[in-house]
Motif scaffolding. Structure first.
Motif, mmCIF file in Angstrom:
data_model
loop_
_atom_site.group_PDB
_atom_site.id
_atom_site.type_symbol
_atom_site.label_atom_id
_atom_site.label_comp_id
_atom_site.label_asym_id
_atom_site.label_seq_id
_atom_site.Cartn_x
_atom_site.Cartn_y
_atom_site.Cartn_z
ATOM 1 N N ILE A 335 -29.813 41.371 24.327
ATOM 2 C CA ILE A 335 -30.893 40.422 23.704
ATOM 3 C C ILE A 335 -30.860 40.512 22.056
ATOM 4 O O ILE A 335 -29.883 38.734 21.295
ATOM 5 C CB ILE A 335 -32.572 40.691 22.779
ATOM 6 N N VAL A 336 -30.199 41.587 21.506
ATOM 7 C CA VAL A 336 -29.220 41.035 19.662
ATOM 8 C C VAL A 336 -27.653 40.511 19.558
ATOM 9 O O VAL A 336 -28.270 39.498 19.007
ATOM 10 C CB VAL A 336 -29.291 42.766 18.885
ATOM 11 N N TYR A 337 -27.828 40.714 21.513
ATOM 12 C CA TYR A 337 -26.066 40.442 21.009
ATOM 13 C C TYR A 337 -26.303 38.757 21.221
ATOM 14 O O TYR A 337 -25.329 37.686 20.695
ATOM 15 C CB TYR A 337 -25.060 40.874 22.110
ATOM 16 N N ASN A 338 -27.583 38.437 22.339
ATOM 17 C CA ASN A 338 -27.379 36.956 22.643
ATOM 18 C C ASN A 338 -27.350 36.178 21.494
ATOM 19 O O ASN A 338 -27.371 34.938 20.982
ATOM 20 C CB ASN A 338 -28.250 36.918 23.532
ATOM 21 N N ARG A 339 -28.395 36.441 21.154
ATOM 22 C CA ARG A 339 -28.686 36.513 19.184
ATOM 23 C C ARG A 339 -27.178 36.289 18.163
ATOM 24 O O ARG A 339 -28.238 34.808 17.553
ATOM 25 C CB ARG A 339 -30.100 36.908 18.664
ATOM 26 N N VAL A 340 -26.838 36.921 18.228
ATOM 27 C CA VAL A 340 -25.739 36.739 17.120
ATOM 28 C C VAL A 340 -24.837 35.791 17.800
ATOM 29 O O VAL A 340 -24.669 34.901 16.965
ATOM 30 C CB VAL A 340 -25.241 38.130 17.391
ATOM 31 N N VAL A 341 -24.702 35.714 18.809
ATOM 32 C CA VAL A 341 -23.957 34.004 19.301
ATOM 33 C C VAL A 341 -24.092 32.718 19.102
ATOM 34 O O VAL A 341 -23.888 32.063 19.205
ATOM 35 C CB VAL A 341 -23.457 34.558 21.319
ATOM 36 N N ARG A 342 -25.689 32.349 19.719
ATOM 37 C CA ARG A 342 -26.950 31.725 19.276
ATOM 38 C C ARG A 342 -26.549 31.881 18.090
ATOM 39 O O ARG A 342 -26.175 29.968 17.372
ATOM 40 C CB ARG A 342 -28.407 31.597 19.630
ATOM 41 N N ILE A 343 -26.272 32.421 16.720
ATOM 42 C CA ILE A 343 -26.532 32.228 15.595
ATOM 43 C C ILE A 343 -25.271 31.349 15.326
ATOM 44 O O ILE A 343 -24.897 30.733 14.862
ATOM 45 C CB ILE A 343 -26.609 33.567 14.698
ATOM 46 N N LEU A 344 -24.167 32.217 15.734
ATOM 47 C CA LEU A 344 -22.831 31.452 15.715
ATOM 48 C C LEU A 344 -22.303 30.074 15.933
ATOM 49 O O LEU A 344 -21.697 29.138 15.569
ATOM 50 C CB LEU A 344 -21.612 32.273 16.895
ATOM 51 N N ARG A 345 -23.192 29.707 17.637
ATOM 52 C CA ARG A 345 -22.738 28.455 17.864
ATOM 53 C C ARG A 345 -23.469 27.683 17.307
ATOM 54 O O ARG A 345 -23.052 26.427 16.814
ATOM 55 C CB ARG A 345 -23.806 28.604 19.112
ATOM 56 N N ARG A 346 -25.320 27.889 16.613
ATOM 57 C CA ARG A 346 -25.707 27.096 15.722
ATOM 58 C C ARG A 346 -24.720 26.734 14.018
ATOM 59 O O ARG A 346 -24.681 25.782 13.659
ATOM 60 C CB ARG A 346 -27.036 27.677 15.055
ATOM 61 N N GLN A 347 -24.302 27.638 13.631
ATOM 62 C CA GLN A 347 -23.231 27.200 12.237
ATOM 63 C C GLN A 347 -22.716 26.586 12.842
ATOM 64 O O GLN A 347 -21.314 26.310 12.099
ATOM 65 C CB GLN A 347 -22.161 28.703 12.020
ATOM 66 N N GLU A 348 -21.510 26.732 14.403
ATOM 67 C CA GLU A 348 -20.456 26.271 14.465
ATOM 68 C C GLU A 348 -20.152 24.694 14.499
ATOM 69 O O GLU A 348 -19.735 23.656 14.057
ATOM 70 C CB GLU A 348 -20.232 26.313 15.836
ATOM 71 N N ARG A 349 -22.232 24.396 14.797
ATOM 72 C CA ARG A 349 -22.588 22.830 15.301
ATOM 73 C C ARG A 349 -22.550 22.777 13.346
ATOM 74 O O ARG A 349 -22.903 21.239 13.611
ATOM 75 C CB ARG A 349 -23.633 22.789 16.092
ATOM 76 N N SER A 350 -23.214 23.555 11.906
ATOM 77 C CA SER A 350 -23.531 22.552 11.197
ATOM 78 C C SER A 350 -22.777 21.856 10.434
ATOM 79 O O SER A 350 -21.307 22.080 10.573
ATOM 80 C CB SER A 350 -24.654 23.452 10.918
#
Length: 350
Positions: A335-350
C-alpha cells in the motif's frame, strides 16, 4: 458511510483475502488507505514507520530529473542507527531478473538453448525429478515446469539447507505439481536449477558472470552476490515481527543467500532492463519472450518492490526491513509503495 467508502472497504477485503466477515479485516490497512495522500514522497515514507515498519528506503528515478533518495526508521534498531537510503539490502527474488538476463545472454551466445530439456542439461536428475525429458529451460525461467517449490518444503526457513545441493535434495523424488507447461506456479527450485546451470555452462560462479556481463557494463559497484562479499555493517538490518534481534546474519545456504544491492543500483539496472540498454543485438527480443520486467522480493526480515512505471517514465524501488508470518507488513508495504507512485503521478500532472 458513503458509497465510495463502502467500495474502498470491499477492495481491502479482497486485498487481504478475508471475504468471510468484515470482523477479520485488519483495520490498519483501512486506515492507511483512507488517510489523505501527503504532498511529498518523504512525508509518505515518514508515515510508514507509524504503521509498524522498522525501516524503509525508497529510490525514485524519474526521466529528466535527479534521482530521489528517501528513508525513514532504522537501519539498525538496537544501535539506533537511522535508515540510510544508500544502505545495502537483501533483494531476494528481485535477483531473478538478473538471472533471466544472464540466461538471455547465454542463449544469444549460443551456449544455451531455451528448448533443451532438463534431462539434457542435468542427466543425473532423471528419475529424481518428474518429467525431466519434457521440462525445458524456457519452462524453468517462466515458472511453468511444475517442479515443487523448495522454500515450501517443511521447516525450510527453520532448518535451512547448508548448500544448494542440500536444498535441491528437499524436492527430489517429490511428485510434480502439474505437467510441464500446463500451468504457472512460482517455484524457487526453478531458479536454483538455473543458477546451477549458469555455473555449469560458464565454469565460474554465477555472480561472477552476472558481474562481468551485466553489472560492470552498467557501472554498478554496489551489488554483491551475498553478504559474504561485503562488510556486513553496510547491510540494512532485518526484522521479523515477534523476534527482537536483528536476523540479517541468517544464512539460508551458500547458493540461496540473497544477493545484496543498494536501491540505486537496483533502480539503474531496472531502467536499463526496461529501456533495453542492458542488452545487445537481439537479446531484448529473447528476454521479452521468457520473462518479466519488474519483480518483488520477500524473505525473512526483507521485502522489496522494483517496478518501472511507463506512464510517468519512472523507476521506483522500495525496500522494507520488516516481515511477519501473517503477511500484514507485506500488505502495508504494498500500500505504501502504491501511495508513493500516486504521489509521483499527482506531481507529474501538476
Amino acid at each position: 458511510m458513503t458509497k465510495k467508502q463502502r467500495i474502498l472497504i470491499i477492495r481491502i477485503v479482497l486485498l487481504v483475502g478475508t471475504a468471510i466477515s468484515m470482523f477479520f479485516v485488519p483495520w490498519i490497512l483501512v486506515r492507511i488507505l483512507i488517510t489523505p495522500l501527503p504532498d511529498t514522497v518523504q512525508e509518505q515514507v515518514d508515515k510508514s514507520i507509524k504503521y509498524g515498519l522498522d525501516g524503509i528506503i525508497v529510490y525514485v528515478d524519474e526521466a529528466g530529473k535527479e534521482p530521489g533518495f528517501y528513508a525513514a526508521g532504522w537501519k539498525n534498531r538496537e544501535n539506533k542507527i537511522p535508515a540510510d537510503p544508500h544502505s545495502l539490502f537483501k533483494i531476494a527474488s528481485i535477483s531473478k531478473l538478473y538471472d533471466a538476463v544472464a540466461i538471455t545472454k547465454l542463449v544469444h551466445q549460443g551456449r544455451l538453448s531455451l528448448d533443451k530439456t532438463l534431462a539434457g542439461y542435468f542427466p543425473e536428475l532423471v528419475g529424481r525429478i518428474q518429467y525431466t525429458d519434457k521440462i525445458t529451460l524456457r519452462m524453468l525461467v517462466q515458472h511453468r515446469s511444475g517442479i515443487p517449490n523448495l522454500t515450501d518444503t517443511p521447516n525450510f526457513w527453520i532448518d535451512p539447507p547448508a548448500s544448494s545441493q542440500e536444498a535441491l535434495e528437499r524436492v527430489l523424488d517429490l511428485p510434480a505439481d502439474f505437467g510441464p507447461g500446463k500451468k504457472y506456479r512460482y517455484s524457487n527450485t526453478n531458479y536454483l536449477l538455473i543458477s546451477l546451470l549458469i555455473e555449469k555452462v560458464t565454469g565460474e560462479d554465477k555472480f561472477q558472470f552476472i558481474k562481468d556481463e551485466i553489472l560492470d557494463p552498467l557501472g554498478l559497484k554496489n551489488t554483491f552476490g551475498s553478504m559474504n562479499d561485503e562488510n556486513i555493517d553496510d547491510v540494512m538490518s532485518g526484522y521479523y515481527v515477534g523476534i527482537e534481534e536483528d536476523i540479517k546474519a541468517g544464512d539460508y545456504g551458500t547458493k540461496l543467500t540473497s544477493m545484496i544491492a543498494s536501491a540505486e543500483d537496483v533502480g539503474i539496472f531496472l531502467r536499463a532492463l526496461n529501456d533495453g540498454s542492458v542488452f545487445e543485438d537481439d537479446e531484448q527480443e529473447i528476454y521479452s519472450s521468457i520473462y518479466v520486467y519488474e519483480h518483488t522480493g520477500l524473505m525473512p526480515g526483507y521485502q522489496s518492490i522494483a517496478r518501472y512505471h511507463k506512464d510517468i517514465d519512472a523507476v521506483v524501488v522500495m525496500f522494507v526491513n520488516t516481515t511477519d508470518f501473517e503477511g500484514y507488513t507485506w500488505n502495508i508495504g504494498t500500500i505504501v509503495y502504491n501511495r508513493v507512485v500516486r504521489i509521483l503521478r499527482r506531481q507529474e500532472r501538476s
